[in-house]
Design a protein around this motif. Structure first.
Motif, mmCIF file in Angstrom:
data_model
loop_
_atom_site.group_PDB
_atom_site.id
_atom_site.type_symbol
_atom_site.label_atom_id
_atom_site.label_comp_id
_atom_site.label_asym_id
_atom_site.label_seq_id
_atom_site.Cartn_x
_atom_site.Cartn_y
_atom_site.Cartn_z
ATOM 1 N N THR A 43 1.042 3.106 25.860
ATOM 2 C CA THR A 43 0.276 3.400 24.645
ATOM 3 C C THR A 43 0.143 4.897 24.429
ATOM 4 N N ALA A 44 0.497 5.336 23.226
ATOM 5 C CA ALA A 44 0.317 6.726 22.815
ATOM 6 C C ALA A 44 -0.845 6.798 21.832
ATOM 7 N N VAL A 45 -1.698 7.785 22.011
ATOM 8 C CA VAL A 45 -2.840 7.982 21.111
ATOM 9 C C VAL A 45 -2.848 9.434 20.656
ATOM 10 N N GLN A 46 -2.963 9.641 19.344
ATOM 11 C CA GLN A 46 -3.112 10.986 18.804
ATOM 12 C C GLN A 46 -4.269 11.010 17.826
ATOM 13 N N PHE A 47 -5.264 11.830 18.140
ATOM 14 C CA PHE A 47 -6.393 12.047 17.248
ATOM 15 C C PHE A 47 -6.068 13.236 16.345
ATOM 16 N N CYS A 48 -6.461 13.139 15.077
ATOM 17 C CA CYS A 48 -6.218 14.234 14.138
ATOM 18 C C CYS A 48 -7.287 14.228 13.048
ATOM 19 N N SER A 49 -7.811 15.401 12.736
ATOM 20 C CA SER A 49 -8.862 15.505 11.726
ATOM 21 C C SER A 49 -8.351 15.213 10.325
ATOM 22 N N CYS A 50 -7.019 15.183 10.136
ATOM 23 C CA CYS A 50 -6.481 14.940 8.800
ATOM 24 C C CYS A 50 -6.361 13.452 8.469
ATOM 25 N N LEU A 51 -6.568 12.572 9.445
ATOM 26 C CA LEU A 51 -6.490 11.139 9.184
ATOM 27 C C LEU A 51 -7.802 10.620 8.601
ATOM 28 N N ASN A 52 -7.717 9.616 7.720
ATOM 29 C CA ASN A 52 -8.933 9.043 7.136
ATOM 30 C C ASN A 52 -9.234 7.635 7.639
ATOM 31 N N LYS A 53 -8.418 7.156 8.606
ATOM 32 C CA LYS A 53 -8.665 5.867 9.241
ATOM 33 C C LYS A 53 -7.806 5.769 10.500
ATOM 34 N N ASP A 54 -8.133 4.820 11.356
ATOM 35 C CA ASP A 54 -7.306 4.549 12.528
ATOM 36 C C ASP A 54 -6.110 3.702 12.121
ATOM 37 N N VAL A 55 -4.980 3.951 12.747
ATOM 38 C CA VAL A 55 -3.757 3.188 12.500
ATOM 39 C C VAL A 55 -3.256 2.660 13.841
ATOM 40 N N PHE A 56 -2.893 1.376 13.878
ATOM 41 C CA PHE A 56 -2.441 0.755 15.117
ATOM 42 C C PHE A 56 -1.042 0.191 14.934
ATOM 43 N N LEU A 57 -0.094 0.733 15.704
ATOM 44 C CA LEU A 57 1.270 0.208 15.749
ATOM 45 C C LEU A 57 1.435 -0.580 17.034
ATOM 46 N N LEU A 58 1.929 -1.805 16.913
ATOM 47 C CA LEU A 58 2.191 -2.644 18.081
ATOM 48 C C LEU A 58 3.669 -3.016 18.083
ATOM 49 N N ASN A 59 4.365 -2.587 19.114
ATOM 50 C CA ASN A 59 5.797 -2.843 19.236
ATOM 51 C C ASN A 59 6.575 -2.396 17.997
ATOM 52 N N GLY A 60 6.199 -1.231 17.490
ATOM 53 C CA GLY A 60 6.936 -0.627 16.389
ATOM 54 C C GLY A 60 6.556 -1.085 15.006
ATOM 55 N N GLN A 61 5.561 -1.972 14.889
ATOM 56 C CA GLN A 61 5.144 -2.500 13.595
ATOM 57 C C GLN A 61 3.642 -2.268 13.388
ATOM 58 N N ILE A 62 3.257 -2.081 12.128
ATOM 59 C CA ILE A 62 1.831 -2.006 11.831
ATOM 60 C C ILE A 62 1.184 -3.330 12.234
ATOM 61 N N ALA A 63 0.132 -3.273 13.032
ATOM 62 C CA ALA A 63 -0.519 -4.476 13.546
ATOM 63 C C ALA A 63 -1.335 -5.157 12.461
ATOM 64 N N SER A 64 -1.691 -6.409 12.707
ATOM 65 C CA SER A 64 -2.509 -7.170 11.765
ATOM 66 C C SER A 64 -3.908 -6.573 11.682
ATOM 67 N N GLU A 65 -4.624 -6.968 10.653
ATOM 68 C CA GLU A 65 -5.988 -6.454 10.477
ATOM 69 C C GLU A 65 -6.880 -6.859 11.650
ATOM 70 N N ALA A 66 -6.732 -8.101 12.120
ATOM 71 C CA ALA A 66 -7.554 -8.573 13.238
ATOM 72 C C ALA A 66 -7.274 -7.766 14.499
ATOM 73 N N GLU A 67 -5.996 -7.519 14.791
ATOM 74 C CA GLU A 67 -5.644 -6.726 15.972
ATOM 75 C C GLU A 67 -6.137 -5.292 15.823
ATOM 76 N N THR A 68 -5.995 -4.748 14.622
ATOM 77 C CA THR A 68 -6.413 -3.366 14.381
ATOM 78 C C THR A 68 -7.913 -3.199 14.545
ATOM 79 N N MET A 69 -8.685 -4.175 14.106
ATOM 80 C CA MET A 69 -10.143 -4.063 14.197
ATOM 81 C C MET A 69 -10.611 -4.007 15.651
ATOM 82 N N LYS A 70 -9.926 -4.707 16.543
ATOM 83 C CA LYS A 70 -10.275 -4.636 17.963
ATOM 84 C C LYS A 70 -10.051 -3.224 18.498
#
Length: 352
Positions: A43-70
């Motif tokens: 898992t790679a994590v990058q925090f940045c002040s320019c982002l306006n929300k968290d983004v979760f990629l799982l195995n190269g794809q944007i994860a589902s809303e349920a997975e992202t909320m966790k």
């Protein structure tokens, strides 16, 4: 502010079954596990002040809303501890086979805890990291360490004394663990619901609590003395007791399938024939078989002949958390990771 961490999954020899605090993931009993070498999450994590929300990629794809909320909820916990309010891109590659009976949440949240705390600037020791990982998934606290690991249930209401600690290194006793995949469909009762229902309604649960700590003592003694028969006996009995509690729940439920019983019976037959092997089963139908390395091929060949066994995965004790260079992201998702980050930063800059 970026970090990449790798964590391996684990299997419980002495089970964690039931929470005394659902929010803090505090267990009713202590447990013991082996971290495994074959399956892991990076898992790679990058925090940045320019982002306006968290983004979760799982195995190269944007994860589902349920997975992202966790993931968002867990990152909120990290942000609260660090006292910083920045969003992050989380890029996770999971090398755990789907529905193979290994809890990918253990390796997933252990890797996330390690990468997120480092990326946000926290200097955490493994004890603290274990406490943090626990609040993503209880078993994740054990994947911080390699080899044989005990998760102490603790007594404090704030969970400050509930964390994992290593009891024996991976090379100290290099046993073999074979995971028999007998079913790949989603289980009807998820582990979290199963625990809750059992704790609240099963008259057998008291018997579990009355004996599980004794099982833990015996298992730790067996590991210290390298007594495989003692370890196998208590591990097998502990798994059977855990599953017995579910039969007394209201309504009752069972994780086993007919194929589960077939593998269990086959393992007992192996012992009768002179091959030392013992089984354990988590909250699902798939069976883990523990044996000496000298017997692993014989056990694997026997298990593979069973019609109900879809696959057999061979594992050994594995390492704890490690940190990787930023070139280690897999599956080509690094390109999306950087592109998304750059695009959002540029968009924000152009509007200021």
């Amino acid at each position: 502010m970026e970090a990449i961490a790798k964590a391996h999954t684990n299997i419980a020899l002495i089970k964690y079954w039931g929470k005394r605090d659902e929010t803090l993931f505090l267990p009713m009993n202590s447990s013991l596990s082996i971290t495994l070498d074959r399956f892991y999450t990076t898992t790679a994590v990058q925090f940045c002040s320019c982002l306006n929300k968290d983004v979760f990629l799982l195995n190269g794809q944007i994860a589902s809303e349920a997975e992202t909320m966790k993931i968002v909820a867990f990152l909120d916990h990290v942000r609260n501890i660090a006292g910083k309010n920045m969003y992050a891109i989380v890029n996770s590659v999971n090398k755990v086979p789907t529905a193979a009976g290994f809890a990918s949440s253990a390796s997933g949240f252990a890797a996330l805890a390690a990468a997120a705390t480092k990326a946000i600037g926290m200097d955490t020791d493994n004890k603290t990291l274990s406490q943090i990982a626990r609040q993503g998934s209880g078993s994740a606290c054990r994947s911080i360490y390699g080899g044989y690991v005990e998760w102490q249930k603790g007594e404090e209401v704030d969970g400050s004394d509930s964390f994992a600690k290593p009891i024996s290194d991976k090379q100290d006793w290099n046993l073999s663990v074979l995971s028999c995949l007998v079913a790949s469909n989603e289980k009807k009762v998820l582990s979290r619901e199963g625990m809750k229902r059992t704790v609240e309604t099963s008259p057998f649960y008291k018997g579990w609590l009355d004996t599980v700590e004794k099982d833990l003592v015996q298992a730790k003694r067996a590991i210290a003395e390298r007594d495989f028969e003692m370890l196998g006996t208590v591990v097998e009995a502990n798994a059977l007791k855990m599953h017995a509690t579910t039969l007394g729940a209201n309504p009752p439920f069972m994780y086993w399938q007919s194929a589960t019983l077939e593998v269990m019976e086959h393992v007992q037959q192996l012992r009768t024939s002179g091959i030392e092997a013992y089984f354990t089963i988590d909250a699902g139908p798939n069976v883990k078989v523990i044996c000496h390395q000298k017997d692993e091929q014989a056990v694997l060949e026997h298990l593979a002949t069973l019609p109900s066994v879809q696959n057999v995965y061979l594992c050994h004790p594995g390492p704890g958390i490690s940190y990787l260079p930023d070139t280690a992201t897999e599956n080509g998702s690094k390109l999306f990771y950087k592109t998304y980050h750059q695009s959002n930063c540029e968009n924000k800059t152009s509007h200021t």
